[in-house]
Design a protein around this motif. Sequence first.
Motif, short mmCIF file in Angstrom:
data_model
loop_
_atom_site.label_atom_id
_atom_site.label_comp_id
_atom_site.label_asym_id
_atom_site.label_seq_id
_atom_site.Cartn_x
_atom_site.Cartn_y
_atom_site.Cartn_z
N THR A 1 -27.14 -22.87 -37.56
CA THR A 1 -27.23 -24.22 -37.00
C THR A 1 -28.14 -24.22 -35.77
O THR A 1 -28.91 -25.15 -35.55
N SER B 1 -19.54 -17.20 -37.54
CA SER B 1 -20.58 -16.95 -36.54
C SER B 1 -21.97 -17.04 -37.16
O SER B 1 -22.89 -17.58 -36.56
N LYS C 1 -18.22 -29.74 -27.96
CA LYS C 1 -18.91 -28.45 -28.05
C LYS C 1 -19.80 -28.23 -26.83
O LYS C 1 -19.95 -27.12 -26.35
N LYS D 1 -22.89 -20.60 -37.46
CA LYS D 1 -23.29 -21.22 -36.19
C LYS D 1 -24.69 -20.78 -35.78
O LYS D 1 -25.47 -21.57 -35.25
N LEU E 1 -21.68 -14.42 -30.58
CA LEU E 1 -21.92 -14.88 -31.95
C LEU E 1 -22.70 -13.82 -32.73
O LEU E 1 -22.38 -13.50 -33.88
N ASP F 1 -21.23 -24.69 -41.48
CA ASP F 1 -21.02 -25.11 -40.09
C ASP F 1 -20.95 -26.63 -39.97
O ASP F 1 -21.74 -27.25 -39.25
#
Lengths: 106, 563, 321
Positions: free
Chosen positions: C26, C20, A104, C23, C9, A23
Amino acid sequence: MEVIYTGVRQTPEQVVETAIQEDVDVIGVSILSGAHITLMKRLMENLRAKGVHDIPVFLGGTIPLPDISEIEGMGIDRVFLPGTSLQEIVKYVYDAALNKRKKKHE
Amino acid sequence: MFNEEALEELEDKIRKWEKSTVVKSLERFRERMEKFTTLSGITIKNVYTPLDVRDIDYFDKLGLPGEYPFTRGIHATMYRGRLWTMRMFSGYGSPEDTNKRLKYLIAHGETGLSLAFDYPTLIGLDADDPQACGEVGVCGVSVSSLKDMEIIYNGIDMSSITTNMTINPPAPVLLSMYVATAEKQGVTYERIGGTTQNDPLKEFIAQKSYVFPPEPAVKISMDVIEWSIKNLPLWNPISISGYHIREAGATAVQELAFTIADGIEYVRQLILRGLNVDEFAHRLSFFFDAHINFFEEIAKFRAARRMWAKIMKEWFNAEKERSLWLRFHTQTAGVSLTAQQPFNNIVRTTIEALAAVLGGTQSLHTNSLDEPFRVPSEFGAKIALRTQQIIAYETGVADVVDPLAGSYYIEWLTDEIEEQAWKYIDRIEKMGGMLEAVKKGYPQREVTEASYRFQKEVEERKKFIVGVNIYVEGGEEEIRNVPLLDINQEEIERRQVERLRKLRMERNNEAVQSALNKLSKAASRNENIMPYVLDAVKSYATLGEIMNVLKEVYGIWVEPPIY
Amino acid sequence: MNNEYLYELIEKAKRNDKGSIGKLLTILESSPPEAFKLLDIVLRETKSKAHVIGFTGIPGSGKSTLISKLLSFYKKENCKIAVIAIDPTSPLSRGAFLGDRIRMQEHSLAPNVFIRSVSTRGLKGGLSFAGVAMIEVFDYLGYDKVFIETVGIGQAETDIMNSAHTIIVVTMPGIGDEIQALKAGVMEIGDIYVLNKSDKEESQKTFEYLNFVIESNELVGRLGWRPKLLKTSALMNYGIEDVMNAIEEHLQYIIEHRYFDSKAYLRRKLLVKLFIEKLLIDKLELEFERLNIEETPGLRNQLNVLREKIASSLKELELYI
Ligand SMILES: Nc1nc2c(ncn2[C@@H]2O[C@H](COP(=O)(O)OP(=O)(O)O)[C@@H](O)[C@H]2O)c(=O)[nH]1
Ligand SMILES: [Mg+2]
């Protein structure tokens, strides 16, 4: 800033997949072999096919000038030629990452 | 060489001069910089005099050209006899393209050819490997099997030319292909001449086109050397290369020290195999960079010859004179070229080429002005070659041997560089030699740090590059109208892949399999792999197939990050 | 971030959409309110299935290389594996250089493998939380194995290691002194000891020494399990299958002795503590930065200011409930 280093000789698919799993905010690629057009095209197609539109990609290497507009046309954010200072590159990465994060949150 | 009285008088005069003449001069102008250093960071005084070289014993440190310690050149007459070889790196696209190019060069009188391979070939991948996609034929010629090599030399008499092959981990394979092709032409082993770069240590230090881990990589390279010494009397099986180390950002001292330390490691390895030093030493050759700091480069070349001769004589007890020679190829510094105002690169290359010639190189490649952007265009390559010709035929620098010898500065600098290089070599010796040092990442880290230091000095404007941090005006555009080398990459790749597909169908696959099995067993038994690679090549096993067998046995190298 | 986006997600992650999953991880690293919502969903699933395996040992012993080789074997078994690499190669002045991945890149395209690098920097007190929370998320997403790589120094990494069912200590030949040190610390925690780099000449001596240490019961295993000692060369790819077999044997052992579920239970309980701890520590650090000791002279006053701020952050916890 965190740098996730993949080592040399990665295929475009590996670069994309790594960026997705980690990511990341920015993807940086270095190519000196002259195969930049083919490889970057494949990388960008792969990225889009995976539904990624928000990670800026930049490229550094020995790139003939006439190729630069073609590369930028693929959606690559920036091309750095030999002689670019470290400061300039770091600043670019910093801004690009901030920008991405701002978007974002919008 | 100086008389003591005169030196004392000089010492006295210098003291006075510093207090009066220099002080007055400094009152009028300050010096441009607080401290002057070479590109490698060696601090330089304002002027050099006999006092700086008073301890240099002429016979011990210089001698005469063609005599020990060869500081002044390995031949007595140097370029008065024969000019250096203008060996320009070429080879591109498909084997057919390269065949045409080589024939053109031969027709124009070149007999020393130099093959550049594309990236997949360099790291031992076939053209149809998924990782090769987009790279086939780009930065050199694509060679995946004996078929390709046969095409490259189709219609070229291999007994009348020599070929330099810039190839490292796959060196046994490419050499076998070359030998097999020559054999098919009826050329005997005694007449096959040329060079394989085959220098694994610098791959780990700098060039990074490694495949196998350090130990097996060195083992394979030694196989090539041992086999060549015994079978190909005219072949230079290794070109011990400082070039890539320097291009990765090393200083001149590091380039010199690491290259010599690589050489020492190889000599030891070969002796361990039971070879006699005088049996192989004359077949070792070197490859250096000619960078832009003019005097430092000349001093580096002179120091290199002296150090190697001493090492071969005193450490390894070589007896034949030729065993003491450091023969080297030089290439001007690709990294010194700039994308900004690229026509300035012609000037840089000229100065660097001049340093190589004044340093006594045996052969020279001059870079093309457009190399910061691309594989050289024909236009650029031609100017680069003409640069050498102008130096050779117009300037007169080739008419006298080692003309800079005796310059107080040059002799002092030669000594200084040598001394600093010995320090590195001592450190590496303490680690157990270069193979051990490489495994520890020592030279890798040194080069990385030097490279970072230089980049910072440029950004802090402590070192200057015209067009980059001084007299900046962009100007990359100057180059836009110079036509690019026109290759149809996709078409070349398609044809190479198709040729491989056909080859795999038409060859005797049982014979291929059997040759590969034998190779695998020999490698596991730790035998010299060369005879088995040669057999596999002759059965039309591909480069990738042979490399895969070796990877199975020897493993592959993933570099630990250097930071 | 709105809830819909988070749910989307999660749904996609359950179908193994790598982007996904990336993310979600994160979120665990950087966004407590969303992390809370995510974990609230994750922890409602009471059944824990993932086998968590920790790899620890000094830098350079070959943990990353060994994991990569194990991945090759497990891939053949059709196993879904997540790797969490908490091992910054170099903590730079204001960032980290993460190099574990280099050794594992050959698996980057494998559909059943997910690799994530985690930096110990930037996360401050949150590392334990992020690490343990990531285990839970992978468990929830149906990953069969979770490999965690860490050098195993510091509280955070110890917390994470303690969350593993199986702990593998990776060591290498010729490090006598280090082994002494390990014995005092890390060595006590291993279920499986791997002497990697046994392609090296000095390895037999180290092996015998380690063997003696284990045989003589200087090292007692956890939960009554007798620690195993294995020789490998991750570089030359031998002994890897033995490691895999030992891992599976240990798994059988803890299942039979009913430790598998209790481990998961403890891990989840720990996560609750870590979450609150993270909120409080983040808050404390923030307020500490802001504290102006010239304006509030005296320790009493200074403590008082911090107490009030922290009290108000406890109040903020209600936002989550
Ligand atoms: N000789 C040898 N080297 C190994 C072996 N396993 C790993 N290495 C090397 O040891 C270094 C560190 O490996 P790495 O996996 O990054 O270690 P980590 O820091 O514990 O993750 C690398 O250079 C590897 O190539 C092995 O079995 N034998
Ligand atoms: Mg690691």
